[in-house]
Design an enzyme around this catalytic site. Structure first.
Site, PDB file in Angstrom:
ATOM      1  N   LYS A   1       0.858  -1.192   0.000  1.00  0.00           N
ATOM      2  CA  LYS A   1       0.000   0.000   0.000  1.00  0.00           C
ATOM      3  C   LYS A   1       0.887   1.231   0.000  1.00  0.00           C
ATOM      4  O   LYS A   1       1.842   1.322   0.765  1.00  0.00           O
ATOM      5  CB  LYS A   1      -0.882  -0.027   1.253  1.00  0.00           C
ATOM      6  CG  LYS A   1      -1.522   1.297   1.624  1.00  0.00           C
ATOM      7  CD  LYS A   1      -2.637   1.053   2.633  1.00  0.00           C
ATOM      8  CE  LYS A   1      -2.719   2.157   3.666  1.00  0.00           C
ATOM      9  NZ  LYS A   1      -3.815   1.909   4.635  1.00  0.00           N
TER      10      LYS A   1
ATOM     11  N   LYS B   1       0.951   5.442   0.240  1.00  0.00           N
ATOM     12  CA  LYS B   1       0.223   6.666   0.576  1.00  0.00           C
ATOM     13  C   LYS B   1       0.398   7.649  -0.578  1.00  0.00           C
ATOM     14  O   LYS B   1       1.496   7.765  -1.137  1.00  0.00           O
ATOM     15  CB  LYS B   1       0.778   7.268   1.865  1.00  0.00           C
ATOM     16  CG  LYS B   1       0.621   6.360   3.083  1.00  0.00           C
ATOM     17  CD  LYS B   1      -0.725   6.548   3.731  1.00  0.00           C
ATOM     18  CE  LYS B   1      -0.789   5.785   5.064  1.00  0.00           C
ATOM     19  NZ  LYS B   1      -2.080   5.979   5.743  1.00  0.00           N
TER      20      LYS B   1
ATOM     21  N   ASP C   1      -3.582   4.780  -0.719  1.00  0.00           N
ATOM     22  CA  ASP C   1      -4.359   5.373   0.377  1.00  0.00           C
ATOM     23  C   ASP C   1      -4.168   6.883   0.329  1.00  0.00           C
ATOM     24  O   ASP C   1      -3.048   7.381   0.432  1.00  0.00           O
ATOM     25  CB  ASP C   1      -3.876   4.828   1.728  1.00  0.00           C
ATOM     26  CG  ASP C   1      -4.722   5.330   2.901  1.00  0.00           C
ATOM     27  OD1 ASP C   1      -5.705   6.076   2.670  1.00  0.00           O
ATOM     28  OD2 ASP C   1      -4.397   4.980   4.053  1.00  0.00           O
TER      29      ASP C   1
ATOM     30  N   GLU D   1      -8.062   4.073  -1.175  1.00  0.00           N
ATOM     31  CA  GLU D   1      -8.617   4.230   0.162  1.00  0.00           C
ATOM     32  C   GLU D   1      -8.872   5.699   0.465  1.00  0.00           C
ATOM     33  O   GLU D   1      -7.995   6.550   0.245  1.00  0.00           O
ATOM     34  CB  GLU D   1      -7.605   3.633   1.145  1.00  0.00           C
ATOM     35  CG  GLU D   1      -8.155   3.380   2.520  1.00  0.00           C
ATOM     36  CD  GLU D   1      -7.090   2.767   3.435  1.00  0.00           C
ATOM     37  OE1 GLU D   1      -6.138   2.132   2.948  1.00  0.00           O
ATOM     38  OE2 GLU D   1      -7.224   2.949   4.649  1.00  0.00           O
TER      39      GLU D   1
ATOM     40  N   ASP E   1     -12.304   4.334   5.070  1.00  0.00           N
ATOM     41  CA  ASP E   1     -11.588   4.151   6.333  1.00  0.00           C
ATOM     42  C   ASP E   1     -12.116   5.195   7.317  1.00  0.00           C
ATOM     43  O   ASP E   1     -13.074   4.943   8.064  1.00  0.00           O
ATOM     44  CB  ASP E   1     -10.070   4.294   6.065  1.00  0.00           C
ATOM     45  CG  ASP E   1      -9.209   4.349   7.324  1.00  0.00           C
ATOM     46  OD1 ASP E   1      -9.733   4.283   8.434  1.00  0.00           O
ATOM     47  OD2 ASP E   1      -7.967   4.467   7.196  1.00  0.00           O
TER      48      ASP E   1
ATOM     49  N   GLY F   1      -4.546  -0.673  10.651  1.00  0.00           N
ATOM     50  CA  GLY F   1      -3.716  -0.570  11.851  1.00  0.00           C
ATOM     51  C   GLY F   1      -3.431   0.875  12.225  1.00  0.00           C
ATOM     52  O   GLY F   1      -3.521   1.781  11.391  1.00  0.00           O
TER      53      GLY F   1
HETATM   54 MG    MG Z   1      -6.310   4.644   5.656  1.00  0.00          MG
END
Ligand code: MG
Length: 383
Positions: free
Chosen positions: A172, A174, A199, A224, A249, A301
């Site tokens: 993943k 960012k 994300d 995300e 999220d 997390g």
């Molecule tokens: Mg997130």
């Protein structure tokens, strides 16, 4: 089920030294702060929980300071002396306090742990007892790794290579405006086949829809939370314009939020952080909605220590959690952690669920004391 009576609850605000400094929009942070909750029953059983509130109100409006206040003044007094036969009784006892999910999650998690230990069950077994038949733990959680915004594409590629070599099966990245389409293109040029997702942490607006559509060509598992941290409606306007599934999220805080998101078509995947939705009782309700609607689900997390990580791994081992989770091995975060044994990445990008009672890992009290002292010496405000 054997009941427990809550005799005492103690709070430990701690500062943990991170293996790799955390780069956030506030700068680099050498420590991860959180609060550990230690609950003791009248029979001497100890239950542990963790509040992932940070020092600043970034991911959540809660901070270590607000969580200490709300826990000490309101949540702990609501539980002291109570006799409980199920942790699912906790939300009703805390209902006099609105909001503050990260604080509520911490005490509820300590009750889950103590009750499971009192009944000689693992947390995974305790969770499955509240689900329909066929939802027993698989014994492992499938996990991936999250990579923050790096100074360059080259640096990003180096970290991806390192994580793939370590055995992580899902990457993943960012993203933010100016660090998105080109990044995805450059990474896909080197790694055309890895399981990859992005994300955005609410960095975009609906006006960016045309820009975000360009991400469809990169075969992403999902994007995300592209839009507002508290938005569901505008995501419902964006999702039909994208082929890439949107995963929510930040904006899902309850089972009701998820029902609304599904009704509006705002997402096709859910990232569930049990702390964000006030705890495992609400998480189980959300889990049931996901299985009823065939909604792909994974567990996110918040850089939990071994206390929070162990419980999340247990939840993530339930079969309705169908996508890789953001729960990495201990050595990605802390050396040492405050619990033993560490979580080690196994075959096929998995973490094994501890089999002992409750969270199944042992809290090392001398490390808790040291991290508590570090909090008092180093952190911006005191308890
Ligand atoms: Mg997130």
């Amino acid at each position: 089920m054997r009941s427990i009576t809550v005799k005492s609850i103690n709070l430990y605000p701690i500062a943990m030294t991170l293996v790799e400094k955390l780069r956030t929009s506030f700068g680099e942070e050498p420590f991860k702060a959180c609060i550990l909750v230690r609950l003791e029953t009248d029979e001497g059983i100890t239950g542990w929980g963790e509040s992932s509130a940070e020092t600043r109100p970034g991911y959540s409006y809660e901070t270590v300071g607000t969580a200490l206040h709300v826990l000490s003044e309101f949540l702990i007094p609501a539980l002291l002396g109570k006799r409980l036969s199920s942790a699912t009784e906790v939300p009703a006892l805390l209902a006099g306090t609105r909001g503050h999910p990260l604080a509520k999650h911490a005490v509820e998690a300590a009750v889950w742990d103590a009750l499971a230990k009192a009944n000689e069950m693992s947390l995974a077994q305790a969770f499955a007892a509240h689900l329909p038949p066929g939802h027993a733990s698989r014994g492992y959680a499938t996990v991936g790794v999250s990579i923050g915004i790096q100074p360059s594409v080259e640096a990003t590629l180096q970290i991806i290579e390192k994580r793939l070599k370590q055995g992580y099966g899902r990457i993943k990245l960012k993203i933010k405006p100016g660090w998105d389409v080109e990044l995805a293109r450059d990474v896909r040029a080197v790694y055309p086949d890895i399981v990859m997702m992005l994300d955005a942490n609410s960095a975009y607006t609906l006006a960016d829809a045309d820009h975000l559509k360009q991400l469809d060509e990169f075969n992403l598992l999902m994007i995300e939370q592209p839009l507002g941290y508290d938005d569901i409606y505008e995501h419902s306007k964006l999702q039909p314009q994208l082929q890439t599934p949107i995963c929510l999220d930040e904006s899902i805080h309850s089972a009701n939020d998820l029902r609304l998101a599904l009704e509006l078509g705002a997402c096709r995947i859910l990232n569930l952080k049990p702390a964000r939705v006030s705890g495992y009782t609400e998480s189980l309700e959300i889990y049931k909605i996901c299985i009823e609607n065939n909604l792909p689900l994974w567990i996110g997390g918040l850089l939990e220590t071994g206390v929070g990580r162990a419980a999340n791994v247990a939840f993530a081992s339930l079969p309705g959690v169908t996508l890789p989770c953001d729960i990495s091995a201990t050595d990605r975060y802390y050396n040492p952690d405050i619990t033993e044994p560490p979580f080690v990445l196994g075959a096929n990008s998995t973490l094994s669920v501890p089999t002992g009672p409750g969270i199944g890992v042992e809290v090392q009290m001398e490390r808790v004391e040291a991290a508590w002292t570090r909090w008092q010496d180093e952190m911006p405000y005191q308890s």
